[in-house]
Motif scaffolding. Structure first.
Motif, PDB file in Angstrom:
ATOM      1  N   TYR A 113       0.834  -1.206   0.000  1.00 12.49           N
ATOM      2  CA  TYR A 113       0.000   0.000   0.000  1.00 12.49           C
ATOM      3  C   TYR A 113       0.865   1.252   0.000  1.00 12.49           C
ATOM      4  CZ  TYR A 113      -4.360  -2.536   0.988  1.00 12.49           C
ATOM      5  OH  TYR A 113      -5.460  -3.347   0.911  1.00 12.49           O
ATOM      6  N   PHE A 114       1.814   1.327   0.917  1.00 15.11           N
ATOM      7  CA  PHE A 114       2.662   2.519   1.011  1.00 15.11           C
ATOM      8  C   PHE A 114       3.512   2.709  -0.240  1.00 15.11           C
ATOM      9  CE2 PHE A 114       2.046   2.121   5.703  1.00 15.11           C
ATOM     10  CZ  PHE A 114       1.392   3.332   5.857  1.00 15.11           C
ATOM     11  N   PHE A 115       4.002   1.616  -0.814  1.00 17.78           N
ATOM     12  CA  PHE A 115       4.808   1.705  -2.023  1.00 17.78           C
ATOM     13  C   PHE A 115       3.997   2.296  -3.178  1.00 17.78           C
ATOM     14  CE2 PHE A 115       6.299  -0.366  -5.963  1.00 17.78           C
ATOM     15  CZ  PHE A 115       7.552   0.201  -6.028  1.00 17.78           C
ATOM     16  N   PHE A 116       2.783   1.784  -3.384  1.00 19.52           N
ATOM     17  CA  PHE A 116       1.963   2.280  -4.483  1.00 19.52           C
ATOM     18  C   PHE A 116       1.450   3.691  -4.218  1.00 19.52           C
ATOM     19  CE2 PHE A 116       1.861  -2.113  -5.917  1.00 19.52           C
ATOM     20  CZ  PHE A 116       1.936  -1.941  -7.288  1.00 19.52           C
ATOM     21  N   ILE A 117       1.221   4.056  -2.962  1.00 19.69           N
ATOM     22  CA  ILE A 117       0.830   5.434  -2.648  1.00 19.69           C
ATOM     23  C   ILE A 117       1.972   6.387  -2.971  1.00 19.69           C
ATOM     24  CG2 ILE A 117       0.314   7.005  -0.736  1.00 19.69           C
ATOM     25  CD1 ILE A 117      -1.441   4.763   0.433  1.00 19.69           C
ATOM     26  N   LEU A 118       3.194   5.998  -2.642  1.00 21.15           N
ATOM     27  CA  LEU A 118       4.343   6.846  -2.967  1.00 21.15           C
ATOM     28  C   LEU A 118       4.539   6.974  -4.471  1.00 21.15           C
ATOM     29  CD1 LEU A 118       6.955   5.782  -0.272  1.00 21.15           C
ATOM     30  CD2 LEU A 118       5.783   7.962  -0.474  1.00 21.15           C
ATOM     31  N   SER A 148      -3.542  10.775  -4.451  1.00 19.28           N
ATOM     32  CA  SER A 148      -2.486   9.760  -4.467  1.00 19.28           C
ATOM     33  C   SER A 148      -2.822   8.595  -3.550  1.00 19.28           C
ATOM     34  CB  SER A 148      -1.146  10.384  -4.084  1.00 19.28           C
ATOM     35  OG  SER A 148      -1.168  10.856  -2.771  1.00 19.28           O
ATOM     36  N   ILE A 149      -3.483   8.845  -2.435  1.00 23.94           N
ATOM     37  CA  ILE A 149      -3.900   7.753  -1.554  1.00 23.94           C
ATOM     38  C   ILE A 149      -4.943   6.885  -2.260  1.00 23.94           C
ATOM     39  CG2 ILE A 149      -5.182   7.215   0.570  1.00 23.94           C
ATOM     40  CD1 ILE A 149      -3.759   9.605   1.854  1.00 23.94           C
TER      41      ILE A 149
END
Length: 77
Positions: free
Chosen positions: A15-20, A51-52
């Protein structure tokens, strides 16, 4: 139980990778040229929320794709 913890950790990392990635990609669009920006704080909040949302959708797609590929083995048994 340890497998569930590892899966949850990998999900959060995904999740964090794709949000970044989506945050980086949206910043390259220069939406301030298209939108009329009267308040920079609202514009920045919009970029973060977009972006989220985009990161969550793309990571959910990726995780479901991996899960479905992993489950294809049951079809052959």
């Amino acid at each position: 139980m340890n497998l569930f913890g590892i899966q949850a950790l990998l999900t959060l990392i995904c999740y964090f990778f794709f949000i970044l990635i989506s945050f980086w990609a949206i910043q390259g669009l220069h939406l301030e040229r298209i939108l009329r920006v009267s308040n920079p704080a609202q514009y920045k909040t919009l970029i973060v929320l977009l972006s989220i949302g985009l990161g969550y959708l793309s990571s959910s797609f990726f995780l479901e794709l991996v899960n479905n590929i992993r489950n294809l083995g049951y079809l052959l048994k």
